[in-house]
Design a protein around this motif. Structure first.
Motif, short mmCIF file in Angstrom:
data_model
loop_
_atom_site.label_atom_id
_atom_site.label_comp_id
_atom_site.label_asym_id
_atom_site.label_seq_id
_atom_site.Cartn_x
_atom_site.Cartn_y
_atom_site.Cartn_z
N ASN A 94 15.01 -39.01 -28.00
CA ASN A 94 16.22 -38.61 -27.29
C ASN A 94 16.91 -37.46 -28.01
N VAL A 95 17.01 -37.60 -29.32
CA VAL A 95 17.69 -36.56 -30.09
C VAL A 95 16.92 -35.25 -30.01
N MET A 96 15.58 -35.34 -29.94
CA MET A 96 14.77 -34.13 -29.94
C MET A 96 14.59 -33.51 -28.55
N LEU A 97 15.18 -34.16 -27.55
CA LEU A 97 15.03 -33.64 -26.17
C LEU A 97 15.39 -32.16 -26.03
N PRO A 98 16.54 -31.71 -26.57
CA PRO A 98 16.89 -30.29 -26.39
C PRO A 98 15.83 -29.35 -26.94
N LEU A 99 15.10 -29.79 -27.97
CA LEU A 99 14.08 -28.91 -28.55
C LEU A 99 12.91 -28.70 -27.59
N GLU A 100 12.79 -29.60 -26.61
CA GLU A 100 11.72 -29.45 -25.62
C GLU A 100 12.15 -28.52 -24.48
N ILE A 101 13.43 -28.16 -24.46
CA ILE A 101 13.95 -27.36 -23.36
C ILE A 101 14.38 -25.98 -23.82
N VAL A 102 15.14 -25.95 -24.91
CA VAL A 102 15.82 -24.73 -25.30
C VAL A 102 14.88 -23.85 -26.15
N GLU A 103 14.85 -22.56 -25.83
CA GLU A 103 14.12 -21.60 -26.67
C GLU A 103 14.98 -21.23 -27.87
N PRO A 104 14.42 -20.87 -29.01
CA PRO A 104 12.98 -20.70 -29.27
C PRO A 104 12.28 -21.99 -29.66
N PHE A 105 13.05 -23.09 -29.72
CA PHE A 105 12.46 -24.34 -30.21
C PHE A 105 11.28 -24.78 -29.35
N ARG A 106 11.45 -24.59 -28.03
CA ARG A 106 10.44 -25.07 -27.11
C ARG A 106 9.06 -24.49 -27.43
N SER A 107 9.02 -23.18 -27.71
CA SER A 107 7.74 -22.54 -27.99
C SER A 107 7.20 -22.95 -29.36
N ASN A 108 8.11 -23.25 -30.28
CA ASN A 108 7.66 -23.57 -31.63
C ASN A 108 7.41 -25.05 -31.84
N LEU A 109 7.69 -25.84 -30.80
CA LEU A 109 7.70 -27.29 -30.98
C LEU A 109 6.38 -27.80 -31.55
N LYS A 110 5.27 -27.32 -31.01
CA LYS A 110 3.95 -27.82 -31.46
C LYS A 110 3.75 -27.52 -32.94
N LYS A 111 4.02 -26.23 -33.28
CA LYS A 111 3.81 -25.76 -34.65
C LYS A 111 4.72 -26.49 -35.64
N GLU A 112 5.98 -26.62 -35.26
CA GLU A 112 7.01 -27.05 -36.21
C GLU A 112 7.38 -28.52 -36.04
N LYS A 113 6.52 -29.25 -35.35
CA LYS A 113 6.86 -30.64 -35.01
C LYS A 113 7.37 -31.43 -36.23
N ALA A 114 6.65 -31.30 -37.34
CA ALA A 114 7.01 -32.09 -38.52
C ALA A 114 8.40 -31.71 -39.01
N GLN A 115 8.65 -30.39 -39.06
CA GLN A 115 9.94 -29.90 -39.53
C GLN A 115 11.06 -30.40 -38.61
N TYR A 116 10.85 -30.26 -37.28
CA TYR A 116 11.87 -30.67 -36.32
C TYR A 116 12.15 -32.16 -36.42
N THR A 117 11.08 -32.93 -36.58
CA THR A 117 11.27 -34.37 -36.70
C THR A 117 12.10 -34.69 -37.93
N ALA A 118 11.80 -34.00 -39.02
CA ALA A 118 12.56 -34.22 -40.25
C ALA A 118 14.03 -33.85 -40.03
N ASP A 119 14.27 -32.72 -39.33
CA ASP A 119 15.66 -32.31 -39.05
C ASP A 119 16.38 -33.38 -38.26
N ALA A 120 15.70 -33.89 -37.23
CA ALA A 120 16.33 -34.89 -36.37
C ALA A 120 16.64 -36.14 -37.17
N GLU A 121 15.71 -36.52 -38.03
CA GLU A 121 15.95 -37.72 -38.83
C GLU A 121 17.09 -37.51 -39.81
N ALA A 122 17.17 -36.31 -40.37
CA ALA A 122 18.27 -36.00 -41.29
C ALA A 122 19.61 -36.09 -40.57
#
Ligand code: ATP
Ligand code: MG
Lengths: 259, 258
Positions: A94-122
């Motif tokens: 749920n927290v990561m939902l915006p990253l699936e919609i908003v650029e530039p996160f959307r395009s980088n999501l596959k590459k940066e998945k680990a980083q984004y997950t860590a950010d969300a958890e933080a």
């Protein structure tokens, strides 16, 4: 240059019906922290919908970032009055939902998945939800859902953050903790905030400017700048100047209720 | 106590089924009802063993025509349901037609299908399809149309496009409705294929029952009925299982997958 600008904006939910808000004009600088207070049903949530472009005004103009708002904006993070988490996603997703919609996160999501997950958890840890990422919304308490929805509003680092009574369901201690979290985030890297609240201490502690709205149909009655020095420690809430601001706002609200 | 209730609930359907067959057996043999009127379960069982090979062959035929028609119904029903649910215009345009179409008994289509495609497999598949796609359309459309505007607003406030809203909230939100409709549709699909087989085929359980009844072989007719029933229950349970696994969130299942 104002970042958010209302020019005598009115909105009626039913075409031709009574206005929910009326003749609202305001100016918000980029990086300003604004709080909106007013009696229940006066149109605060409506104001939020207008800023974010979820509703077009019936009359008047809404500008954000120099352009007239013609539809939902992409630079906004919004925490609604109800948490509105998607029940089929766990808290982390749920927290990561915006990253699936908003650029530039959307395009980088596959590459940066680990980083984004860590950010969300933080971020979850910062609102006291460490370890709850894999829980589903219905397994969280109301206040926990609210905190998760604040994380969802923040995760994509929006330039305009809108919070609709985000701390309503929290106890006094957790609430003050989250005030400080929001203050620190904002201090680290200023963004524009519009915060709707019923808590006058919250408004004075956090905001640069407090707007007081009248009963329905909502109008802006008072614009009050809060000249407390920043950064504001929590202790500032026990000072006389703080109490004076709260009193003044209380008086305004009291008068509205009597009228 | 709690464990006792849960085992009782698990055992209940089996016990009831066994009980019904027992009563049936006792009544038939007690009143000496002849087999050509109402065969006893033991006679049906014997007939099932005797004709095991042909029953198997015809059952497989019915199973695959049913599944083919059902698969077609799911695909068409889902696409139509998405269109109807996502667009008020399509909704208004299609609804009366759909309801009217669904009111026509599907047996009435079989002669038409026979003229177009000849007797056999194809009319059976198409009848199964025609009878089972309606619940899928209605459920998918309802799931989409009843999407809470608040959830939609969450996506809209991020600047999501229409298709993103559909993929991220519309479809997940209507999945429970979709699976509920699959359970109804699969049983209806059996009805469709068997109807068509009885009228216009020389293959399938429907045909087997038809020819058995014309030679007064009632135990075989009943064996056919029971085979259809069993296939229906098995398929239903399969989809119920899939429903529980994939949409546990809607049933607040703590074991829902993440
Ligand atoms: N979707 C809607 N359709 C019709 N009327 C609405 C809708 N949403 C709000 N209203 C009306 O608009 C007015 C303002 O509602 P709004 O939700 O903005 O109030 P609020 O200031 O946020 O109140 P609260 O502090 O209780 O959250 C209310 O009188 C309400 O009845
Ligand atoms: Mg509100």
């Amino acid at each position: 240059m104002s970042f958010v600008k209302f020019e005598s904006v009115s909105l009626a939910y039913a075409p031709g019906g009574a206005n929910a808000i009326e003749e609202v004009s305001l100016d918000i600088r980029e990086g300003e922290f604004v709080a909106v207070v007013g009696p229940s049903g006066c149109g605060k949530s409506t104001l939020m919908k207008l800023v974010s472009g979820l509703k077009p005004p019936s009359n008047g103009y809404v500008f954000v970032d120099g352009r007239e708002v013609g539809g939902p904006l992409k630079i906004v993070g919004m925490a609604f009055q109800a948490a509105n988490l998607l029940p089929w996603r766990n808290t982390l997703d749920n927290v990561m939902l915006p990253l699936e919609i908003v650029e530039p996160f959307r395009s980088n999501l596959k590459k940066e998945k680990a980083q984004y997950t860590a950010d969300a958890e933080a971020l979850l840890a910062r609102v006291g939800l460490a370890g709850y990422g894999s829980k589903f919304p219905w397994e969280l308490s109301g206040g926990m859902q609210q905190r998760a929805s604040i994380c969802r509003a923040l995760i994509h680092q929006p330039r305009l953050l809108m919070l609709d009574e985000p701390f309503g369901a929290l106890d006094a201690f957790t609430r003050e903790e989250l005030w400080c979290m929001l203050r620190d985030l904002w201090q680290e890297k200023p963004f524009t905030v519009i915060l709707v609240t019923h808590d006058l201490r919250e408004a004075v502690f956090l905001a640069d400017t407090v707007y007081v709205m009248s009963k329905r149909p909502g109008r802006i009655l008072v614009r009050k700048e809060i000249d407390l020095p920043r950064p504001r420690p929590l202790d500032v809430t026990y000072t006389d100047s703080f109490a004076a601001y709260v009193h003044e706002l209380r008086d305004h609200i009291g008068r509205i209720r009597e009228s | 106590m709690a464990i006792k209730t849960s085992t009782a609930i698990k055992a209940a359907p089996w016990l009831l089924t066994v009980a019904i067959f027992l009563v049936w057996e006792v009544v038939c043999s007690g009143l000496k009802i002849p087999d050509y009127l109402m065969p006893a379960p033991s006679a049906i069982w014997a007939s099932g063993l005797e004709y095991g090979g042909p029953i198997m062959m015809h059952a497989l035929q019915t199973l695959w025509t049913t599944l083919a028609g059902f698969a077609l119904a799911v695909v068409v029903g889902m696409l139509l349901g998405l269109a109807v649910g996502a667009s008020p215009l399509v909704y208004k345009a299609c609804y009366p037609l759909l309801v009217g179409f669904n009111s026509i008994p599907k047996v009435a289509f079989v002669p038409v299908l026979v003229v177009w495609f000849g007797i056999g497999t194809i009319p059976a598949i198409l009848t199964a399809f025609l009878i089972s796609f309606f619940p899928v359309v209605v459920n998918v459309a309802t799931g989409l149309a009843t999407l809470e505007p608040e959830l939609e607003d969450v996506l809209r406030s991020l600047g999501a496009r229409r298709w993103q809203i559909l993929v991220k909230v519309g479809i997940p939100r209507s999945l429970p409705f979709f699976f509920a409709s699959l359970k109804v549709a699969i049983t209806l699909a059996f009805v469709g294929s068997v109807i068509s087989e009885t009228v216009a085929s020389n293959l399938g359980i429907g045909y087997l029952m038809m020819s058995a009844s014309s030679s007064m072989n009632m135990p075989l007719v009943f064996a056919g009925l029971i085979v259809i029933g069993v296939m229906g229950v098995v398929m239903y349970e399969l989809f119920a299982l899939a429903e529980r696994r994939l949409t546990g969130w809607a049933h607040r299942n703590p074991n829902a997958p993440g």
